[in-house]
Structure formats: C-alpha cells, structure tokens
Scaffold this active site. Structure first.
Site, PDB file in Angstrom:
ATOM      1  CG  ASP A  11      -1.110  -7.622 -18.697  1.00 51.22           C
ATOM      2  OD1 ASP A  11      -1.163  -6.657 -19.415  1.00 51.22           O
ATOM      3  OD2 ASP A  11      -1.320  -6.809 -17.231  1.00 51.22           O
ATOM      4  CE1 TYR A  69       2.526  -4.245 -14.014  1.00 44.17           C
ATOM      5  CE2 TYR A  69       1.720  -6.215 -14.201  1.00 44.17           C
ATOM      6  CZ  TYR A  69       1.594  -4.560 -14.800  1.00 44.17           C
ATOM      7  OH  TYR A  69       0.823  -3.865 -15.120  1.00 44.17           O
ATOM      8  CE  LYS A  77       1.377  -4.321 -19.233  1.00 40.71           C
ATOM      9  NZ  LYS A  77       1.094  -4.437 -17.782  1.00 40.71           N
ATOM     10  CG  HIS A 123       4.866  -1.390 -18.012  1.00 41.59           C
ATOM     11  ND1 HIS A 123       5.284  -2.095 -17.065  1.00 41.59           N
ATOM     12  CD2 HIS A 123       3.108  -0.581 -17.576  1.00 41.59           C
ATOM     13  CE1 HIS A 123       4.755  -2.124 -16.434  1.00 41.59           C
ATOM     14  NE2 HIS A 123       3.811  -1.343 -16.646  1.00 41.59           N
TER      15      HIS A 123
HETATM   16  N1  LIG Z   1      -0.084  -1.052 -17.893  1.00 44.60           N
HETATM   17  C1  LIG Z   1      -0.094  -0.124 -16.925  1.00 44.60           C
HETATM   18  O1  LIG Z   1       0.576   0.616 -16.983  1.00 44.60           O
HETATM   19  C2  LIG Z   1      -0.969  -0.791 -16.041  1.00 44.60           C
HETATM   20  C3  LIG Z   1      -1.368  -0.027 -14.548  1.00 44.60           C
HETATM   21  C4  LIG Z   1      -1.923  -0.571 -13.665  1.00 44.60           C
HETATM   22  C5  LIG Z   1      -2.157  -2.234 -13.741  1.00 44.60           C
HETATM   23  N2  LIG Z   1      -2.299  -2.916 -14.685  1.00 44.60           N
HETATM   24  C6  LIG Z   1      -2.577  -4.033 -15.339  1.00 44.60           C
HETATM   25  O2  LIG Z   1      -4.037  -3.849 -15.139  1.00 44.60           O
HETATM   26  C7  LIG Z   1      -4.409  -4.765 -13.575  1.00 44.60           C
HETATM   27  C8  LIG Z   1      -5.763  -4.303 -13.307  1.00 44.60           C
HETATM   28  O3  LIG Z   1      -5.433  -3.133 -12.742  1.00 44.60           O
HETATM   29  P1  LIG Z   1      -4.883  -3.212 -10.670  1.00 44.60           P
HETATM   30  O4  LIG Z   1      -4.301  -4.040  -9.999  1.00 44.60           O
HETATM   31  O5  LIG Z   1      -4.872  -1.331 -10.513  1.00 44.60           O
HETATM   32  O6  LIG Z   1      -6.662  -3.167 -10.801  1.00 44.60           O
HETATM   33  P2  LIG Z   1      -8.095  -3.702 -10.375  1.00 44.60           P
HETATM   34  O7  LIG Z   1      -8.055  -5.392 -11.495  1.00 44.60           O
HETATM   35  O8  LIG Z   1      -9.141  -2.383 -11.548  1.00 44.60           O
HETATM   36  O9  LIG Z   1      -8.428  -4.046  -9.007  1.00 44.60           O
HETATM   37  C9  LIG Z   1      -7.869  -4.534  -8.092  1.00 44.60           C
HETATM   38  C10 LIG Z   1      -8.714  -5.251  -6.997  1.00 44.60           C
HETATM   39  O10 LIG Z   1      -9.422  -5.367  -6.993  1.00 44.60           O
HETATM   40  C11 LIG Z   1     -10.082  -6.311  -5.988  1.00 44.60           C
HETATM   41  N3  LIG Z   1     -11.358  -7.879  -6.826  1.00 44.60           N
HETATM   42  C12 LIG Z   1     -11.137  -8.169  -8.101  1.00 44.60           C
HETATM   43  N4  LIG Z   1     -11.910  -8.538  -8.294  1.00 44.60           N
HETATM   44  C13 LIG Z   1     -13.121  -7.921  -7.938  1.00 44.60           C
HETATM   45  C14 LIG Z   1     -14.296  -8.681  -7.189  1.00 44.60           C
HETATM   46  N5  LIG Z   1     -15.239  -8.993  -8.643  1.00 44.60           N
HETATM   47  N6  LIG Z   1     -15.379  -7.793  -6.986  1.00 44.60           N
HETATM   48  C15 LIG Z   1     -14.885  -6.656  -5.668  1.00 44.60           C
HETATM   49  N7  LIG Z   1     -13.291  -6.075  -5.663  1.00 44.60           N
HETATM   50  C16 LIG Z   1     -12.535  -7.592  -6.927  1.00 44.60           C
HETATM   51  C17 LIG Z   1      -8.973  -7.109  -6.005  1.00 44.60           C
HETATM   52  O11 LIG Z   1      -8.877  -7.503  -4.657  1.00 44.60           O
HETATM   53  P3  LIG Z   1      -8.432  -9.262  -5.321  1.00 44.60           P
HETATM   54  O12 LIG Z   1      -7.161  -9.564  -5.284  1.00 44.60           O
HETATM   55  O13 LIG Z   1      -9.000  -9.306  -3.270  1.00 44.60           O
HETATM   56  O14 LIG Z   1     -10.281  -9.788  -5.441  1.00 44.60           O
HETATM   57  C18 LIG Z   1      -8.357  -6.141  -5.644  1.00 44.60           C
HETATM   58  O15 LIG Z   1      -7.579  -5.135  -4.522  1.00 44.60           O
HETATM   59  C19 LIG Z   1      -2.882  -5.290 -13.380  1.00 44.60           C
HETATM   60  O16 LIG Z   1      -3.084  -6.120 -12.098  1.00 44.60           O
HETATM   61  C20 LIG Z   1      -2.102  -4.928 -14.420  1.00 44.60           C
HETATM   62  O17 LIG Z   1      -2.111  -6.790 -14.964  1.00 44.60           O
HETATM   63  C21 LIG Z   1      -1.228  -1.741 -15.928  1.00 44.60           C
END
Ligand SMILES: NC(=O)c1ccc[n+]([C@@H]2O[C@H](COP(=O)([O-])OP(=O)(O)OC[C@H]3O[C@@H](n4cnc5c(N)ncnc54)[C@H](OP(=O)(O)O)[C@@H]3O)[C@@H](O)[C@H]2O)c1
Length: 326
Positions: free
Chosen positions: A69, A74, A103, A136
């Site tokens: 994704d 980004y 997106k 998006h």
């Molecule tokens: N459509 C939208 O509007 C929208 C908005 C926000 C996000 N997104 C998408 O959703 C994805 C995920 O959301 P997000 O980036 O907000 O947050 P997330 O995946 O909920 O959290 C990411 C965080 O968790 C840590 N992490 C990952 N795996 C872990 C594990 N097994 N144990 C402990 N910590 C862990 C990562 O650190 P490390 O990298 O150091 O492991 C990072 O700090 C985004 O990357 C993006 O692709 C879409």
C-alpha cells in the site's frame, strides 16, 4: 519428464510456503491479499531516509507479502517501485503475483487531473498498471492546501476513466463516511470495491465497517496498531503493547500483542495495513494464519473502542466534504 514433474512440485511447494496471506474476492471479481505492507511515512523518524522503504518492500515480498500500500502523498512511490523491481529481478515474484495499491491525492480531484496523476504514480512505481487506485480523501484542496470546491463525484468519473484505460484494475476510496459512500454508489457507473479507513482497538468503526460490508465494499484497515505504538501523544487511550488482556491472549496463542491486534482485524473480515521498516517485525506482521481468535476475544478487543482516531485531519475539519464530522 520425471525432472519436470519434480520441478513442478518443488516450485508449487516453494510458492505455497512463500505466500502468507490468503485473498478475498472484491466485488469486481479481482483477488486482493488480506494483509498489505504499509509504506506511509507518518511514524518514520525525522532522520530516517526514504530509502528504507525500498528495503522494506523487498523484505516484505521475501516474507510472503503480495500486497503493498502506497500513495502519491507518501512521496515514496519510487522507492516502493525499486523494492518491487529488486524482488522481481531476484526471481522472488512476478509482477502479476503482486497487488499494488496507490492513491490519488486531494489536490488532483478535477476529472481531467485523475488519469495524468495516475500516470505519474505509475511512472514513479515503474509499473504499467496499478491493481487498486483509491481516492485518498473525499476533500478537495488547492495546491496551497486551502479548500477547493470539487465534488468527489466528478473525481470518480476520472477514476472510472483510469479503469476503462486499464491503468487501474480496480478502483475504490479511502476515508469516505457512510453517507458519502452511499451517494457515490448511487451515482457511479463503476462501484468502489474498497474503502480504506482507520480501524484499530480504540477506533473499531463497527457501524462503518458493517455498512461497507453490506454494500460489498471491502475494508482495508489503516493504522491497525492504533495507540499500541507511540503516536507522540501523552494521553492516548489504551491498549498499549503491554496491555494485560492482550498479553494474556498473546501468551495463549504463542504470539505477540501486535499479532493479536492484526488477527483481530482479520477475524472481522478486514485487510490490515501494518507499516514496518524492520525486517523481523515485517515478517511477524504477516505470520497470522496459524491461529484464530474466538468471537468472545474479538468482542473483548472491541470493548477498547473510544472512537478516538490516530489520524483526525483536524486542520481540514471545516472543509467541504470533511468525512469525520458525522
Ligand atoms: N488511507 C489513509 O488515509 C491512510 C492513513 C494512514 C495510514 N495509511 C496506511 O496504513 C499504513 C499503516 O498505518 P500507520 O503507518 O499509521 O501505522 P501502523 O502500521 O499502525 O503502525 C506503524 C508503527 O508500528 C511499528 N510497528 C510495526 N510493526 C510492529 C510490531 N510487530 N510490533 C511493534 N511495533 C510495530 C512501526 O515501527 P517499525 O517500522 O520500526 O517497525 C511504526 O512505528 C500506512 O503505512 C499507510 O500505508 C493510510
């Protein structure tokens, strides 16, 4: 002959072992793997170079991910594309075995901007088609981030053109509320197959998820870890990574609390998008298919809900079509 049979069996076994997440069928008949690697940069440290995304995408494909994704905003589509190209060059995967989502950003909402924006994304990704293209956010903005007055129904006509041209195999939306989704479905030629929204233990989105699923719109769950991980706020609601309830479930299944939360989303029929740039955690985040939670455990995690968002986009709350005021 024997050798060919043996090679065939061996290749089949290798393939089965490498691919970790099953697929669901979208309403347009396409198959979507139910775990995607997140590549958003929201949780990246300021000092971290965007180059880590290339390595993360490669490790993810190596670990069995087939869904990545990304998004124009980004600013890492080039690095995502390089990671994919590396994996293809090493023979880990073929393009057609991958499902890549990107997106359209909010400053390209005019109908005639959509296809050129997608062509730019494809050029950065080094791909000639995208598997899933999402609007998006339902809000339109000008390049200076002030609100623009463009109806997302107009934007959708551009998305339909992108699909008709074969540049996007499937099209969908992100951050649409139930009313916006209904209005879009009532006024489109091609139905959205996905709504990508925030879902995690403190923002369970039970009503919106139920609504999407009733409309045959698959839900991709972003920020799946919610406030389990640090979001730079001091007063975030529980659970954290060491929450006693999640720890007891993790001990029961021999998993981590992060895996419990991802499996909880899978049990609800969602496609979580865990982001990580760490090799071990990337592998951990797709190692979810050798256990399942009971309906009672899913209900217990639902009880954490506080309707508190990680991503609240508060700066846009007075803009037309802001989706989170409902
Ligand atoms: N459509 C939208 O509007 C929208 C908005 C926000 C996000 N997104 C998408 O959703 C994805 C995920 O959301 P997000 O980036 O907000 O947050 P997330 O995946 O909920 O959290 C990411 C965080 O968790 C840590 N992490 C990952 N795996 C872990 C594990 N097994 N144990 C402990 N910590 C862990 C990562 O650190 P490390 O990298 O150091 O492991 C990072 O700090 C985004 O990357 C993006 O692709 C879409």
């Amino acid at each position: 002959m024997k050798l060919i049979v043996c090679l065939g069996i061996c290749l089949a076994i290798t393939f089965t072992v490498a691919v970790k997440a099953p697929c669901i069928e979208l309403s347009d008949g396409k198959q979507m793997p139910v775990v995607a690697l997140g590549t958003g940069r929201g949780t990246a440290k300021e000092t971290e170079s965007v180059d880590v995304v290339r390595q993360a995408v490669y490790w993810a494909i190596e670990a069995g991910y087939r869904h990545i994704d990304t998004a124009a905003i980004y600013e890492d589509e080039s690095e995502v594309g390089q990671g994919i190209a590396d994996a293809i060059a090493k023979g880990l995967v073929k393009r057609e075995e991958l499902f890549v989502t990107t997106k359209l950003w909010s400053d390209k909402h005019r109908q005639d901007q959509v296809v050129p924006a997608l062509r730019e994304s494809l050029s950065k990704l080094g791909l000639d088609y995208i598997d899933l293209y999402l609007v998006h956010f339902p809000v339109a903005i000008k390049p200076d981030y002030s609100p623009d007055d463009i109806d997302y129904l107009e934007t959708w006509r551009g998305m339909e053109e992108a699909k008709a041209l074969g540049l996007a195999r499937s099209i969908g939306v992100s951050n649409f509320n139930a009313k916006q989704l209904d209005r879009l479905i009532a006024n489109c030629k091609v139905r959205p197959v996905v709504n990508e929204i925030e879902v995690n233990p403190t923002n369970t989105q039970i009503d919106l998820v139920t609504h999407c699923q009733a409309q045959a719109v698959a839900v991709m769950a972003y920020s799946p870890f919610g406030f389990l991980v640090s979001r730079g706020t001091s007063n975030a609601p529980p659970p954290r990574v060491d929450d006693p309830l999640l720890v007891s479930m993790a001990q029961k299944y021999g998993k981590t609390t992060s895996q419990i939360v991802l499996r909880y989303l899978i049990e609800r029929g969602l496609t979580p998008i865990p982001k990580s740039t760490n090799k071990k955690r990337i592998a951990q985040n797709i190692d979810l298919f050798d256990f399942s939670l009971t309906p009672q455990e899913v209900a217990q995690i639902n009880n954490f809900n506080k309707n508190v968002r990680v991503i609240d986009m508060a700066d846009w709350k007075d803009y037309p079509n802001f989706p989170f005021n409902e």
